[in-house]
Design a protein around this motif. Structure first.
Motif, PDB file in Angstrom:
ATOM      1  N   TYR A   1       7.351 -11.605   9.874  1.00  8.68           N
ATOM      2  CA  TYR A   1       7.544 -10.926   8.593  1.00  8.68           C
ATOM      3  C   TYR A   1       6.226 -10.307   8.130  1.00  8.68           C
ATOM      4  N   LYS A   2       5.122 -11.006   8.375  1.00 11.77           N
ATOM      5  CA  LYS A   2       3.800 -10.486   8.012  1.00 11.77           C
ATOM      6  C   LYS A   2       3.538  -9.162   8.735  1.00 11.77           C
ATOM      7  N   ARG A   3       3.864  -9.090  10.028  1.00 11.97           N
ATOM      8  CA  ARG A   3       3.686  -7.841  10.793  1.00 11.97           C
ATOM      9  C   ARG A   3       4.539  -6.713  10.201  1.00 11.97           C
ATOM     10  N   VAL A   4       5.768  -7.036   9.815  1.00 14.75           N
ATOM     11  CA  VAL A   4       6.645  -6.036   9.209  1.00 14.75           C
ATOM     12  C   VAL A   4       6.037  -5.547   7.891  1.00 14.75           C
ATOM     13  N   LEU A   5       5.576  -6.473   7.057  1.00 13.63           N
ATOM     14  CA  LEU A   5       4.977  -6.099   5.772  1.00 13.63           C
ATOM     15  C   LEU A   5       3.753  -5.208   5.964  1.00 13.63           C
ATOM     16  N   GLU A   6       2.923  -5.527   6.926  1.00  9.82           N
ATOM     17  CA  GLU A   6       1.723  -4.719   7.177  1.00  9.82           C
ATOM     18  C   GLU A   6       2.099  -3.329   7.677  1.00  9.82           C
ATOM     19  N   SER A   7       3.131  -3.248   8.510  1.00 10.41           N
ATOM     20  CA  SER A   7       3.602  -1.947   8.993  1.00 10.41           C
ATOM     21  C   SER A   7       4.182  -1.118   7.849  1.00 10.41           C
ATOM     22  N   VAL A   8       4.990  -1.753   7.000  1.00  6.38           N
ATOM     23  CA  VAL A   8       5.581  -1.055   5.859  1.00  6.38           C
ATOM     24  C   VAL A   8       4.479  -0.609   4.903  1.00  6.38           C
ATOM     25  N   SER A   9       3.478  -1.444   4.699  1.00  2.00           N
ATOM     26  CA  SER A   9       2.348  -1.090   3.834  1.00  2.00           C
ATOM     27  C   SER A   9       1.678   0.192   4.326  1.00  2.00           C
ATOM     28  N   LYS A  10       1.479   0.278   5.627  1.00  5.44           N
ATOM     29  CA  LYS A  10       0.870   1.480   6.224  1.00  5.44           C
ATOM     30  C   LYS A  10       1.772   2.700   6.007  1.00  5.44           C
ATOM     31  N   ASN A  11       3.082   2.537   6.221  1.00  4.59           N
ATOM     32  CA  ASN A  11       4.025   3.645   6.031  1.00  4.59           C
ATOM     33  C   ASN A  11       4.041   4.131   4.585  1.00  4.59           C
ATOM     34  N   VAL A  12       3.988   3.189   3.636  1.00  2.54           N
ATOM     35  CA  VAL A  12       3.982   3.550   2.218  1.00  2.54           C
ATOM     36  C   VAL A  12       2.696   4.294   1.877  1.00  2.54           C
ATOM     37  N   ALA A  13       1.568   3.831   2.413  1.00  5.35           N
ATOM     38  CA  ALA A  13       0.283   4.492   2.155  1.00  5.35           C
ATOM     39  C   ALA A  13       0.275   5.920   2.705  1.00  5.35           C
ATOM     40  N   GLU A  14       0.936   6.116   3.846  1.00  2.00           N
ATOM     41  CA  GLU A  14       0.970   7.438   4.472  1.00  2.00           C
ATOM     42  C   GLU A  14       1.983   8.375   3.820  1.00  2.00           C
ATOM     43  N   ASP A  15       2.977   7.828   3.135  1.00  5.84           N
ATOM     44  CA  ASP A  15       4.027   8.650   2.538  1.00  5.84           C
ATOM     45  C   ASP A  15       4.377   8.132   1.135  1.00  5.84           C
ATOM     46  N   PRO A  16       3.413   8.175   0.203  1.00  7.83           N
ATOM     47  CA  PRO A  16       3.649   7.602  -1.125  1.00  7.83           C
ATOM     48  C   PRO A  16       4.755   8.295  -1.916  1.00  7.83           C
ATOM     49  N   ASP A  17       5.061   9.550  -1.599  1.00  6.65           N
ATOM     50  CA  ASP A  17       6.118  10.249  -2.313  1.00  6.65           C
ATOM     51  C   ASP A  17       7.503   9.660  -2.031  1.00  6.65           C
ATOM     52  N   ASN A  18       7.613   8.920  -0.945  1.00 10.28           N
ATOM     53  CA  ASN A  18       8.895   8.308  -0.579  1.00 10.28           C
ATOM     54  C   ASN A  18       8.861   6.785  -0.674  1.00 10.28           C
ATOM     55  N   ILE A  19       8.033   6.268  -1.583  1.00  9.88           N
ATOM     56  CA  ILE A  19       7.874   4.816  -1.723  1.00  9.88           C
ATOM     57  C   ILE A  19       9.215   4.109  -1.949  1.00  9.88           C
ATOM     58  N   ILE A  20      10.095   4.724  -2.708  1.00 11.54           N
ATOM     59  CA  ILE A  20      11.401   4.112  -2.997  1.00 11.54           C
ATOM     60  C   ILE A  20      12.180   3.846  -1.709  1.00 11.54           C
ATOM     61  N   TRP A  21      12.056   4.764  -0.745  1.00  6.70           N
ATOM     62  CA  TRP A  21      12.818   4.671   0.507  1.00  6.70           C
ATOM     63  C   TRP A  21      12.086   3.899   1.594  1.00  6.70           C
ATOM     64  N   ARG A  22      10.784   3.711   1.446  1.00  2.00           N
ATOM     65  CA  ARG A  22       9.978   3.128   2.523  1.00  2.00           C
ATOM     66  C   ARG A  22       9.501   1.702   2.258  1.00  2.00           C
ATOM     67  N   SER A  23       9.528   1.254   0.997  1.00  5.19           N
ATOM     68  CA  SER A  23       8.931  -0.027   0.662  1.00  5.19           C
ATOM     69  C   SER A  23       9.976  -1.119   0.470  1.00  5.19           C
ATOM     70  N   PHE A  24       9.472  -2.343   0.325  1.00  4.77           N
ATOM     71  CA  PHE A  24      10.322  -3.473  -0.029  1.00  4.77           C
ATOM     72  C   PHE A  24      10.468  -3.538  -1.542  1.00  4.77           C
ATOM     73  N   TRP A  25      11.638  -3.949  -1.977  1.00  2.29           N
ATOM     74  CA  TRP A  25      11.934  -4.180  -3.388  1.00  2.29           C
ATOM     75  C   TRP A  25      12.059  -5.691  -3.563  1.00  2.29           C
ATOM     76  N   LEU A  26      11.151  -6.302  -4.339  1.00  2.28           N
ATOM     77  CA  LEU A  26      11.315  -7.726  -4.632  1.00  2.28           C
ATOM     78  C   LEU A  26      12.522  -7.905  -5.534  1.00  2.28           C
ATOM     79  N   ILE A  27      13.317  -8.910  -5.259  1.00  2.00           N
ATOM     80  CA  ILE A  27      14.472  -9.255  -6.090  1.00  2.00           C
ATOM     81  C   ILE A  27      14.010 -10.389  -7.004  1.00  2.00           C
ATOM     82  N   VAL A  28      13.951 -10.110  -8.298  1.00  3.86           N
ATOM     83  CA  VAL A  28      13.401 -11.058  -9.266  1.00  3.86           C
ATOM     84  C   VAL A  28      14.490 -11.466 -10.257  1.00  3.86           C
TER      85      VAL A  28
END
Length: 172
Positions: A51-78
């Protein structure tokens, strides 16, 4: 969409916090700092090495494409009642040329059988349907994951393809 802004969406009992690149890194490496920054208590899925590897990969994708953060990032369920993180969800990709995106989700075992996943999937589908050009939400399950399949059925998904895994679709 600007990644500097914290995106928070709500349903009846839950709020969904879209994590920016830095918050994804905190989730992978320093949950106490993430809890402090967001004012939550993390009791979501265990962050193991995979899961840590997935989070780090997603973090990189979000940093590279911040305009699509909604579609690329994780949403914490609170859970709103006590600001406890019970799980996470995500769109696995930006909607494609057919207007389709895919949803993923996970819940800590401690919070199963409370309707949180059904509320989450329904909320994510409603959100997707409000976005321009989105026509359908897809989901993939393994054949043995009956609880996840039941969530999808309750949320109006229909089985449309079977290969090694089962593929579900809901028009929005």
């Amino acid at each position: 969409m600007n990644s500097d802004k914290q995106h928070i969406f709500e349903s009846e009992r839950l709020k969904f916090i879209v994590l920016n690149s830095e918050q994804l890194s905190l989730m992978a490496n320093d949950i106490p700092s993430l809890e402090k920054e967001l004012g939550v208590s993390y009791k979501g899925e265990t962050v193991d090495s995979d899961y840590k590897r997935v989070l780090e990969s997603v973090s990189k994708n979000v940093a590279e494409d911040p305009d699509n953060i909604i579609w690329r990032s994780f949403w914490l369920i609170v859970r709103k009642s006590d600001n406890t993180v019970v799980g996470s969800s995500d769109f696995k990709r930006v909607p494609d040329e057919n207007g389709e995106t895919e949803i993923g989700y996970g819940l800590s075992k401690e919070f199963e059988h409370n309707g949180y996943m059904t509320e989450t999937v329904e909320s994510m589908c409603r959100f997707a349907g409000e976005q321009e050009g989105v026509k359908a939400v897809l989901a993939e399950t393994v054949p043995q994951n009956i609880p996840s399949q039941n969530v999808l059925k309750r949320c109006g998904f229909e089985l449309y393809k079977t290969k090694e895994n089962l593929w579900w679709k809901r028009k929005v």
